[in-house]
Design a protein around this motif. Structure first.
Motif, PDB file in Angstrom:
ATOM      1  N   TRP A  96       0.412  -1.568   0.060  1.00  0.00           N
ATOM      2  CA  TRP A  96       0.171   0.174   0.278  1.00  0.00           C
ATOM      3  C   TRP A  96       1.139   1.389   0.351  1.00  0.00           C
ATOM      4  O   TRP A  96       1.536   1.732   1.094  1.00  0.00           O
ATOM      5  N   PRO A  97       1.563   1.788  -1.297  1.00  0.00           N
ATOM      6  CA  PRO A  97       1.934   2.983  -1.217  1.00  0.00           C
ATOM      7  C   PRO A  97       1.585   3.950  -0.931  1.00  0.00           C
ATOM      8  O   PRO A  97       2.394   4.903  -0.503  1.00  0.00           O
ATOM      9  N   SER A  98       0.792   4.396  -0.526  1.00  0.00           N
ATOM     10  CA  SER A  98       0.038   5.722   0.522  1.00  0.00           C
ATOM     11  C   SER A  98       0.249   5.347   1.700  1.00  0.00           C
ATOM     12  O   SER A  98      -0.096   6.073   3.152  1.00  0.00           O
ATOM     13  N   ALA A  99       0.211   4.004   2.589  1.00  0.00           N
ATOM     14  CA  ALA A  99       0.168   4.420   4.096  1.00  0.00           C
ATOM     15  C   ALA A  99       1.275   5.367   4.569  1.00  0.00           C
ATOM     16  O   ALA A  99       2.621   5.289   3.886  1.00  0.00           O
ATOM     17  N   GLY A 100       0.901   5.746   5.044  1.00  0.00           N
ATOM     18  CA  GLY A 100       1.204   7.394   5.418  1.00  0.00           C
ATOM     19  C   GLY A 100       1.730   8.279   4.284  1.00  0.00           C
ATOM     20  O   GLY A 100       2.515   9.541   4.900  1.00  0.00           O
ATOM     21  N   GLY A 101       1.415   8.034   3.144  1.00  0.00           N
ATOM     22  CA  GLY A 101       1.883   9.433   2.452  1.00  0.00           C
ATOM     23  C   GLY A 101       0.149  10.468   1.784  1.00  0.00           C
ATOM     24  O   GLY A 101      -0.401  10.285   3.045  1.00  0.00           O
ATOM     25  N   ALA A 102      -0.016  10.455   1.016  1.00  0.00           N
ATOM     26  CA  ALA A 102      -0.160  11.682   0.000  1.00  0.00           C
ATOM     27  C   ALA A 102      -2.295  10.860   0.428  1.00  0.00           C
ATOM     28  O   ALA A 102      -2.828  11.850   1.326  1.00  0.00           O
ATOM     29  N   GLU A 103      -2.166  10.075   0.136  1.00  0.00           N
ATOM     30  CA  GLU A 103      -3.379   9.314   0.457  1.00  0.00           C
ATOM     31  C   GLU A 103      -4.241   9.156   1.816  1.00  0.00           C
ATOM     32  O   GLU A 103      -5.363   9.389   2.147  1.00  0.00           O
ATOM     33  N   VAL A 104      -3.207   8.926   2.395  1.00  0.00           N
ATOM     34  CA  VAL A 104      -3.389   9.695   4.233  1.00  0.00           C
ATOM     35  C   VAL A 104      -4.017  10.412   4.579  1.00  0.00           C
ATOM     36  O   VAL A 104      -4.969  11.118   5.409  1.00  0.00           O
ATOM     37  N   ARG A 105      -2.928  11.288   4.006  1.00  0.00           N
ATOM     38  CA  ARG A 105      -2.915  12.877   3.921  1.00  0.00           C
ATOM     39  C   ARG A 105      -4.024  13.795   4.101  1.00  0.00           C
ATOM     40  O   ARG A 105      -5.152  14.702   4.413  1.00  0.00           O
ATOM     41  N   LEU A 106      -4.180  13.230   2.790  1.00  0.00           N
ATOM     42  CA  LEU A 106      -5.850  13.615   2.025  1.00  0.00           C
ATOM     43  C   LEU A 106      -6.911  13.118   3.249  1.00  0.00           C
ATOM     44  O   LEU A 106      -7.737  13.905   2.910  1.00  0.00           O
ATOM     45  N   GLY A 107      -7.187  11.751   3.139  1.00  0.00           N
ATOM     46  CA  GLY A 107      -8.426  11.761   3.770  1.00  0.00           C
ATOM     47  C   GLY A 107      -8.037  12.176   5.442  1.00  0.00           C
ATOM     48  O   GLY A 107      -9.825  12.157   5.829  1.00  0.00           O
ATOM     49  N   SER A 108      -6.976  12.499   5.910  1.00  0.00           N
ATOM     50  CA  SER A 108      -7.413  12.926   7.164  1.00  0.00           C
ATOM     51  C   SER A 108      -7.899  14.434   7.006  1.00  0.00           C
ATOM     52  O   SER A 108      -8.183  14.765   7.803  1.00  0.00           O
ATOM     53  N   LYS A 109      -6.762  15.021   5.823  1.00  0.00           N
ATOM     54  CA  LYS A 109      -7.899  16.341   6.180  1.00  0.00           C
ATOM     55  C   LYS A 109      -8.941  16.191   5.901  1.00  0.00           C
ATOM     56  O   LYS A 109     -10.239  17.452   6.199  1.00  0.00           O
ATOM     57  N   LEU A 110     -10.331  15.404   4.793  1.00  0.00           N
ATOM     58  CA  LEU A 110     -10.873  15.170   4.676  1.00  0.00           C
ATOM     59  C   LEU A 110     -12.188  15.390   5.225  1.00  0.00           C
ATOM     60  O   LEU A 110     -13.401  15.937   5.097  1.00  0.00           O
ATOM     61  N   CYS A 111     -11.693  14.033   6.433  1.00  0.00           N
ATOM     62  CA  CYS A 111     -12.202  14.232   7.424  1.00  0.00           C
ATOM     63  C   CYS A 111     -13.073  14.726   8.612  1.00  0.00           C
ATOM     64  O   CYS A 111     -13.554  14.858   9.367  1.00  0.00           O
ATOM     65  N   GLY A 112     -11.429  15.693   9.211  1.00  0.00           N
ATOM     66  CA  GLY A 112     -11.122  16.077   9.974  1.00  0.00           C
ATOM     67  C   GLY A 112     -10.218  15.694  11.345  1.00  0.00           C
ATOM     68  O   GLY A 112     -10.302  15.560  12.266  1.00  0.00           O
ATOM     69  N   TRP A 113      -9.962  14.366  10.975  1.00  0.00           N
ATOM     70  CA  TRP A 113      -9.263  12.733  12.058  1.00  0.00           C
ATOM     71  C   TRP A 113      -8.184  12.620  11.600  1.00  0.00           C
ATOM     72  O   TRP A 113      -8.143  13.162  10.210  1.00  0.00           O
ATOM     73  N   ASP A 114      -7.216  12.369  12.585  1.00  0.00           N
ATOM     74  CA  ASP A 114      -6.041  11.671  12.126  1.00  0.00           C
ATOM     75  C   ASP A 114      -6.330   9.927  11.900  1.00  0.00           C
ATOM     76  O   ASP A 114      -7.264   9.932  12.544  1.00  0.00           O
ATOM     77  N   ILE A 115      -5.424   9.941  10.752  1.00  0.00           N
ATOM     78  CA  ILE A 115      -5.921   8.138  10.379  1.00  0.00           C
ATOM     79  C   ILE A 115      -4.377   8.013  10.633  1.00  0.00           C
ATOM     80  O   ILE A 115      -3.224   7.947  10.102  1.00  0.00           O
ATOM     81  N   GLU A 116      -5.127   6.964  11.214  1.00  0.00           N
ATOM     82  CA  GLU A 116      -3.555   5.586  11.614  1.00  0.00           C
ATOM     83  C   GLU A 116      -3.785   4.357  10.219  1.00  0.00           C
ATOM     84  O   GLU A 116      -5.335   4.239  10.072  1.00  0.00           O
ATOM     85  N   ILE A 117      -2.371   3.901  10.286  1.00  0.00           N
ATOM     86  CA  ILE A 117      -2.748   2.480   9.124  1.00  0.00           C
ATOM     87  C   ILE A 117      -1.960   1.235   9.778  1.00  0.00           C
ATOM     88  O   ILE A 117      -1.135   1.661   9.897  1.00  0.00           O
ATOM     89  N   MET A 118      -3.009   0.029  10.192  1.00  0.00           N
ATOM     90  CA  MET A 118      -2.176  -0.900  10.606  1.00  0.00           C
ATOM     91  C   MET A 118      -2.931  -2.033  10.461  1.00  0.00           C
ATOM     92  O   MET A 118      -4.298  -2.133  10.242  1.00  0.00           O
ATOM     93  N   THR A 119      -2.387  -3.481  10.970  1.00  0.00           N
ATOM     94  CA  THR A 119      -3.349  -4.487  11.113  1.00  0.00           C
ATOM     95  C   THR A 119      -3.659  -5.024  12.246  1.00  0.00           C
ATOM     96  O   THR A 119      -3.489  -3.566  12.963  1.00  0.00           O
TER      97      THR A 119
END
Length: 160
Positions: A96-119
């Motif tokens: 998942w190239p976006s883990a910690g990357g731009a997809e997560v940053r944008l998703g975080s901005k979009l929903c207004g929450w911090d997003i963490e990716i983990m198993t």
């Protein structure tokens, strides 16, 4: 009929837009994209090829949070008291190239929450460490430690 509910942008790279419709019969994402993508293509061309992702807005964070993360998640665990969500992914998320990357940053901005990716295993380990850490504090009983973790406080830094 179509309302832009949230927008997050990294100029020159990608924009994410969450939309909703006041009319249940109208597909808000389809209306924004247009027939064969013509409506959105004109905007992409004006922005010199910048990628634009349009997602359906939801008040339910369990629905909204994984949506901007490209649908590669196995679900999310919103932690409203901590203002963040944990998105669970397959065992090996190195693909998942976006883990910690731009997809997560944008998703975080979009929903207004911090997003963490983990198993699931990483989450279970964090929960165990948090309960142990809180329980080791003077005056904190194991029941209180479990309640704190149950409310989403997985570390001392989670209090907002």
């Amino acid at each position: 009929m179509i309302e832009i509910r949230a927008i997050a942008r990294e100029p020159g790279y990608r924009t994410k837009v969450a939309v909703s419709s006041t009319d249940q019969r109208v597909d808000c994402v389809g209306a924004c994209v247009g027939v064969r993508g013509n409506r959105i293509k004109n905007i992409v061309d004006e922005l010199a090829g910048e990628r634009i992702d349009i997602v359906r807005y939801s008040e339910d964070m369990q629905v909204l949070v994984p949506t901007p993360c490209s649908g590669r998640s196995r679900g999310s665990d919103p932690l409203p008291n901590a203002g963040r969500a944990i998105v669970l992914v397959q065992e090996d998320h190195s693909h998942w190239p976006s883990a910690g990357g731009a997809e997560v940053r944008l998703g975080s901005k979009l929903c207004g929450w911090d997003i963490e990716i983990m198993t699931r295993e990483e989450l279970d380990e964090q929960i165990e460490q948090a309960v142990t850490g809180y329980s080791s504090l003077e005056g904190v009983e194991p029941e209180l430690a479990e309640r704190l973790v149950g409310e989403g406080f997985l570390s001392y830094d989670d209090s907002r």
